[in-house]
Design an enzyme around this catalytic site. Structure first.
Site, PDB file in Angstrom:
ATOM      1  N   GLU A   1      18.482  53.235  10.208  1.00 34.32           N
ATOM      2  CA  GLU A   1      17.947  53.739   8.948  1.00 34.32           C
ATOM      3  C   GLU A   1      18.431  52.963   7.736  1.00 34.32           C
ATOM      4  O   GLU A   1      17.655  52.651   6.821  1.00 34.32           O
ATOM      5  CB  GLU A   1      18.291  55.231   8.785  1.00 34.32           C
ATOM      6  CG  GLU A   1      17.497  56.157   9.681  1.00 34.32           C
ATOM      7  CD  GLU A   1      18.104  56.309  11.071  1.00 34.32           C
ATOM      8  OE1 GLU A   1      19.082  55.589  11.365  1.00 34.32           O
ATOM      9  OE2 GLU A   1      17.604  57.138  11.859  1.00 34.32           O
TER      10      GLU A   1
ATOM     11  N   HIS B   1      20.390  69.162  11.976  1.00 35.87           N
ATOM     12  CA  HIS B   1      18.967  68.907  11.820  1.00 35.87           C
ATOM     13  C   HIS B   1      18.269  69.945  10.951  1.00 35.87           C
ATOM     14  O   HIS B   1      17.046  70.059  10.987  1.00 35.87           O
ATOM     15  CB  HIS B   1      18.272  68.863  13.193  1.00 35.87           C
ATOM     16  CG  HIS B   1      18.670  67.703  14.040  1.00 35.87           C
ATOM     17  ND1 HIS B   1      19.853  67.679  14.732  1.00 35.87           N
ATOM     18  CD2 HIS B   1      18.056  66.522  14.290  1.00 35.87           C
ATOM     19  CE1 HIS B   1      19.947  66.536  15.390  1.00 35.87           C
ATOM     20  NE2 HIS B   1      18.880  65.810  15.133  1.00 35.87           N
TER      21      HIS B   1
END
Length: 368
Positions: A71, A140
């Site tokens: 990322e 998450h």
């Protein structure tokens, strides 16, 4: 209390949040060949919850493509592309994954315009998704908008309706500044009247969804939905008129709209999806207290997630996320109405969520 009709007089039809996001991307890419869409799973059959479906087939793999699980590195590549004249839309399946991009976002994207005296810009949109339910747990499910909003140079927005999702995404793509575009998964299947035409919704402006004079409820993202449920129940069961503001943007934060409402109602509740400590809710309360203290009839109330990691077990999450009842209770406390009446018990029964508490509707599936 008056429910506001806020759509412009354009050709509209009912589509959901997902379809609105996809349409905003599609129409933007048709108009501007410099726009790229990059992300983990963008060309995947599930297409980021279907928000990028068929875009690669239409615009080609040179403009719509997958990215590796690196990322920070890919964010640097997207920043470089934006500095070179492209407009990049980078997609992360979860906001938690964007934590791996912080060096690039905070030290490069956010500061480039300032460091080079306005001669360079980074027109990048980072789409990040806030989850809830499905046993996603502490890594998450976080709502980290306040963390990103602390960085000068980053814009942070959280549309609630499908209408705003399309219009704000288009505005974010056209903006010359980096924009963190936060989407709540529980909003994806909610339908709204959305124009077929290309249109823009300005960033940084709140919207009054319901007019009232008893209490101001300024809400963010999915907490807007919870606030509307509470407001409807309070009006119908107890004749209490609540004003609901969809704040829409975290940075810039529309203090002026909140102040105008509080000067009318004298009472403020801020409902946020983030954690209590350091929340954008408390930032808004602070500004109202600084600039409209004399108008307040009672201390403002912050309704946000507890300062505790998000539990994985759906049994534990039942008492983790605030909802309409917490908003109703706060409203009644602010206006001095007893919570032991028959009307209150009937209202609580009316706003109780049907079905599993960790899914928004029967058709909802996860995690992807």
């Amino acid at each position: 209390m008056k429910w506001i009709e806020f759509m412009p007089d354009l050709m509209q039809r009912d589509i959901n949040f997902v379809q609105a996001i996809r349409e905003g991307l599609d129409q933007s890419m048709e108009r501007d060949p410099s726009i790229l869409v990059i992300g983990e799973g963008v060309p995947d059959p599930k297409a980021i919850f279907n928000t990028t479906a068929e875009l690669q087939e239409k615009f080609g793999p040179e403009r719509v493509f997958d990215m590796p699980l690196s990322e920070n590195g890919v964010t640097g590549i997207c920043i470089g592309a934006s500095l070179s004249g492209m407009r990049t839309v980078m997609v992360h399946q979860r906001i938690d994954f964007a934590l791996l991009t912080m060096d690039q976002l905070v030290n490069n994207a956010a500061k480039w315009h300032y460091m080079f005296n306005g001669k360079a810009s980074v027109p990048i949109v980072v789409r990040v998704i806030v989850g809830r339910g499905w046993g996603q747990g502490p890594q998450h499910s976080q709502s980290l908008q306040a963390m990103f909003a602390q960085v000068p140079g980053l814009k942070v927005v959280m549309p609630t309706t499908a209408y705003d999702a399309k219009g704000m995404l288009i505005s974010a793509i056209e903006d010359n500044n980096p924009v963190i575009f936060i989407e709540h998964r529980w909003l994806y299947h909610i339908k709204d009247k959305v124009p077929e035409e290309f249109y823009r919704v300005p960033l940084g402006q709140a919207k009054v969804l319901v007019k009232g004079d008893a209490v101001t409820v300024a809400a963010f993202s999915h907490m807007v939905v919870e606030s509307l449920i509470a407001a409807k129940g309070l009006m119908e069961s107890m004749d209490i008129n609540v004003e609901v503001l969809d704040m829409r943007s975290v940075r810039p934060l529309d203090f002026a709209s909140a102040l105008a409402s509080v000067r009318k109602t004298g009472r403020l509740i801020v409902a946020d999806t983030g954690f209590q400590t350091g929340s954008i809710a408390n930032e808004l309360i602070s500004k109202v207290a600084e600039q409209a203290f004399d108008y307040l009839k009672a201390a403002p109330v912050c309704i946000a997630s507890p300062d505790h990691p998000v539990p994985t077990s759906h049994f534990m999450t039942e008492n983790y996320y605030p909802g309409p009842k917490e908003i109703v209770d706060a409203v009644l406390d602010l206006v001095g109405v007893d919570r032991t009446s028959v009307g209150y018990r009937e209202l609580c029964a009316e706003i109780l969520r049907n079905g599993p508490h960790d899914t928004p509707n029967p058709d909802f599936t996860g995690p992807f």
